[in-house]
Scaffold this active site. Structure first.
Site, PDB file in Angstrom:
ATOM      1  N   ASP A   2       0.823  -1.201   0.000  1.00 29.09           N
ATOM      2  CA  ASP A   2       0.000   0.000   0.000  1.00 29.09           C
ATOM      3  C   ASP A   2       0.861   1.257   0.000  1.00 29.09           C
ATOM      4  OD1 ASP A   2      -2.375   1.281  -0.022  1.00 29.09           O
ATOM      5  OD2 ASP A   2      -2.988   0.712   2.008  1.00 29.09           O
ATOM      6  N   GLY A   5       0.013   5.381  -4.440  1.00 31.23           N
ATOM      7  CA  GLY A   5      -0.675   6.612  -4.820  1.00 31.23           C
ATOM      8  C   GLY A   5      -0.161   7.800  -4.013  1.00 31.23           C
ATOM      9  N   ARG A   6      -0.037   7.597  -2.683  1.00 34.32           N
ATOM     10  CA  ARG A   6       0.433   8.690  -1.824  1.00 34.32           C
ATOM     11  C   ARG A   6       1.888   9.057  -2.127  1.00 34.32           C
ATOM     12  NH1 ARG A   6      -1.366   5.830   3.348  1.00 34.32           N
ATOM     13  NH2 ARG A   6      -1.829   4.248   1.785  1.00 34.32           N
ATOM     14  N   ARG A  15      -0.522   9.046 -10.256  1.00 36.07           N
ATOM     15  CA  ARG A  15      -0.538   7.822  -9.441  1.00 36.07           C
ATOM     16  C   ARG A  15       0.242   6.680 -10.090  1.00 36.07           C
ATOM     17  NH1 ARG A  15      -4.091   7.074  -5.451  1.00 36.07           N
ATOM     18  NH2 ARG A  15      -4.191   4.870  -5.952  1.00 36.07           N
ATOM     19  N   ASN A  50     -10.122  -3.764  -6.616  1.00 38.41           N
ATOM     20  CA  ASN A  50      -9.355  -2.767  -7.370  1.00 38.41           C
ATOM     21  C   ASN A  50      -9.930  -2.488  -8.766  1.00 38.41           C
ATOM     22  OD1 ASN A  50      -6.066  -3.661  -5.997  1.00 38.41           O
ATOM     23  ND2 ASN A  50      -7.475  -2.056  -5.379  1.00 38.41           N
ATOM     24  N   ARG A  53     -11.411   1.018  -9.422  1.00 35.82           N
ATOM     25  CA  ARG A  53     -10.600   2.234  -9.557  1.00 35.82           C
ATOM     26  C   ARG A  53     -10.839   2.842 -10.946  1.00 35.82           C
ATOM     27  NH1 ARG A  53      -5.002   2.052  -6.304  1.00 35.82           N
ATOM     28  NH2 ARG A  53      -5.913   1.358  -4.368  1.00 35.82           N
ATOM     29  N   ARG A 170       1.751  -5.061   6.260  1.00 39.54           N
ATOM     30  CA  ARG A 170       1.049  -4.068   5.450  1.00 39.54           C
ATOM     31  C   ARG A 170       1.814  -2.763   5.545  1.00 39.54           C
ATOM     32  NH1 ARG A 170      -5.128  -3.056   4.118  1.00 39.54           N
ATOM     33  NH2 ARG A 170      -4.839  -1.195   2.875  1.00 39.54           N
ATOM     34  N   ARG A 176      -5.396  -2.525   8.248  1.00 42.39           N
ATOM     35  CA  ARG A 176      -6.591  -3.292   7.831  1.00 42.39           C
ATOM     36  C   ARG A 176      -6.161  -4.582   7.170  1.00 42.39           C
ATOM     37  NH1 ARG A 176      -7.969   1.855   5.962  1.00 42.39           N
ATOM     38  NH2 ARG A 176      -6.976   1.475   3.964  1.00 42.39           N
ATOM     39  N   SER A 178      -8.174  -5.873   4.629  1.00 46.00           N
ATOM     40  CA  SER A 178      -8.608  -5.657   3.243  1.00 46.00           C
ATOM     41  C   SER A 178      -8.839  -6.948   2.460  1.00 46.00           C
ATOM     42  CB  SER A 178      -7.620  -4.743   2.513  1.00 46.00           C
ATOM     43  OG  SER A 178      -7.605  -3.470   3.106  1.00 46.00           O
ATOM     44  N   GLU A 189       1.155 -13.580  12.395  1.00 45.61           N
ATOM     45  CA  GLU A 189       1.553 -12.384  13.120  1.00 45.61           C
ATOM     46  C   GLU A 189       1.420 -11.214  12.143  1.00 45.61           C
ATOM     47  OE1 GLU A 189       2.490 -12.183  16.345  1.00 45.61           O
ATOM     48  OE2 GLU A 189       2.073 -14.326  16.556  1.00 45.61           O
TER      49      GLU A 189
HETATM   50  C1  FPP Z   1      -1.765   0.002  -3.419  1.00 45.83           C
HETATM   51  O1  FPP Z   1      -1.340   1.353  -3.409  1.00 45.83           O
HETATM   52  C2  FPP Z   1      -1.204  -0.689  -4.558  1.00 45.83           C
HETATM   53  C3  FPP Z   1      -1.937  -1.299  -5.529  1.00 45.83           C
HETATM   54  C4  FPP Z   1      -3.407  -1.299  -5.549  1.00 45.83           C
HETATM   55  C5  FPP Z   1      -1.292  -1.962  -6.657  1.00 45.83           C
HETATM   56  C6  FPP Z   1      -0.015  -2.669  -6.360  1.00 45.83           C
HETATM   57  C7  FPP Z   1       0.628  -2.902  -7.642  1.00 45.83           C
HETATM   58  C8  FPP Z   1       1.943  -2.818  -7.920  1.00 45.83           C
HETATM   59  C9  FPP Z   1       2.971  -2.595  -6.897  1.00 45.83           C
HETATM   60  C10 FPP Z   1       2.420  -2.948  -9.313  1.00 45.83           C
HETATM   61  C11 FPP Z   1       1.974  -4.165 -10.064  1.00 45.83           C
HETATM   62  C12 FPP Z   1       2.346  -5.421  -9.415  1.00 45.83           C
HETATM   63  C13 FPP Z   1       3.260  -6.319  -9.850  1.00 45.83           C
HETATM   64  C14 FPP Z   1       3.433  -7.600  -9.105  1.00 45.83           C
HETATM   65  C15 FPP Z   1       4.081  -6.110 -11.027  1.00 45.83           C
HETATM   66  P1  FPP Z   1      -2.449   2.483  -3.562  1.00 45.83           P
HETATM   67  O2  FPP Z   1      -2.565   2.820  -5.010  1.00 45.83           O
HETATM   68  O3  FPP Z   1      -3.715   2.051  -2.919  1.00 45.83           O
HETATM   69  O4  FPP Z   1      -1.792   3.651  -2.775  1.00 45.83           O
HETATM   70  P2  FPP Z   1      -2.542   4.782  -1.937  1.00 45.83           P
HETATM   71  O5  FPP Z   1      -3.267   4.076  -0.819  1.00 45.83           O
HETATM   72  O6  FPP Z   1      -1.405   5.630  -1.442  1.00 45.83           O
HETATM   73  O7  FPP Z   1      -3.454   5.511  -2.893  1.00 45.83           O
END
Ligand code: FPP
Length: 233
Positions: A2, A5-6, A15, A50, A53, A170, A176, A178, A189
């Site tokens: 996670d 985006g931030r 993002r 997801n 989104r 996480r 969470r 999720s 753990e």
């Molecule tokens: C959560 O950050 C991240 C995701 C929903 C996607 C994770 C995907 C990758 C790291 C790239 C693709 C994966 C592979 C295995 C190549 P967020 O976007 O929810 O961040 P935020 O909470 O800060 O908005």
């Protein structure tokens, strides 16, 4: 994973730049975990939720995933990394499915280290799918309904044959579950790191594992039962 985006927002970037950096972290952490003695690493790369989104972000994530798989195949074969997946893979774009199939197929012999990608994964979907498969097996006479036990049912989960997670990490300060491995993590753990996924490093992973190693896992027993006192003579 996670915080992509931030991470991007803090830098005034779109993002998708955060996700692109997130893929770099996937590479780093895959090998860091192996170096630290981990045998199986599961990454929650795309949840069943997801899909909701913005369309552009979903498309970009699928593009990144396909590119990642294309680039990693030779590396996984060279480094003997087994790739497995959990989730409703048949709902992913055809290109992604093709690359996944090929990589899973070409690495299935490797047993030292396994990377599991949770894609289009949701625990509740998994439980529904497992129940449906179990019911079909009962209807076909392959399972007896009265014999249902956790062990018998767990064979129908996407994680069939995989060990339960010892540690769930996480990132990004959220606390969470999720919809991630809800049943499998029954005795896991948990470790919540404030670090955003693109910044998560080998040192951060080592810190999480060191914290885990200090904990006492009791599985419902007392501390004395887990650590029997050696009787002094
Ligand atoms: C959560 O950050 C991240 C995701 C929903 C996607 C994770 C995907 C990758 C790291 C790239 C693709 C994966 C592979 C295995 C190549 P967020 O976007 O929810 O961040 P935020 O909470 O800060 O908005």
């Amino acid at each position: 994973m996670d915080g992509n985006g931030r991470w991007a927002k803090q830098r005034g970037l779109p993002r998708i730049e955060g996700h692109r950096r997130g893929v770099e972290t996937v590479r780093t952490v895959t090998y860091a975990a192996r170096d630290l003695g981990v045998k199986m690493l599961t990454l929650y790369a795309f949840s069943a939720e997801n899909w909701n989104r913005p369309k552009d972000e979903v498309g970009a994530l699928m593009g990144l995933l396909e590119l990642y798989l294309k680039k990693e195949l030779d590396t996984f074969v060279r480094d003997r990394v087994r790739l497995m997946t959990i989730g409703r893979i048949d709902e992913l774009p055809q290109g992604v499915q093709r690359h996944l199939e090929e990589t899973v197929d070409k690495t299935r012999e490797f047993s030292e280290y396994t990377l599991v990608l949770a894609l289009n994964y949701g625990s509740r979907d998994e439980i529904v799918d497992a129940t449906r498969a179990y019911a079909a097996a009962v209807a076909a006479g392959r399972e007896a309904p009265d014999d249902v036990s956790w062990e018998a049912f767990a064979k129908y989960l996407y994680t069939s044959g995989m060990p339960d997670p010892d540690l769930v990490i996480r990132t990004s300060g959220e606390s969470r579950m999720s919809n991630f491995l809800l049943l499998q993590a029954a005795y896991a753990e948990f470790y919540f790191s404030p670090v955003l996924w693109p910044d998560f490093s080998k040192a951060d992973l080592a810190a999480a594992i060191a914290d885990y190693a200090r904990r006492e896992r009791r599985y419902g027993l007392t501390s004395e039962q887990v650590k029997p006192v050696v009787a002094a003579k």
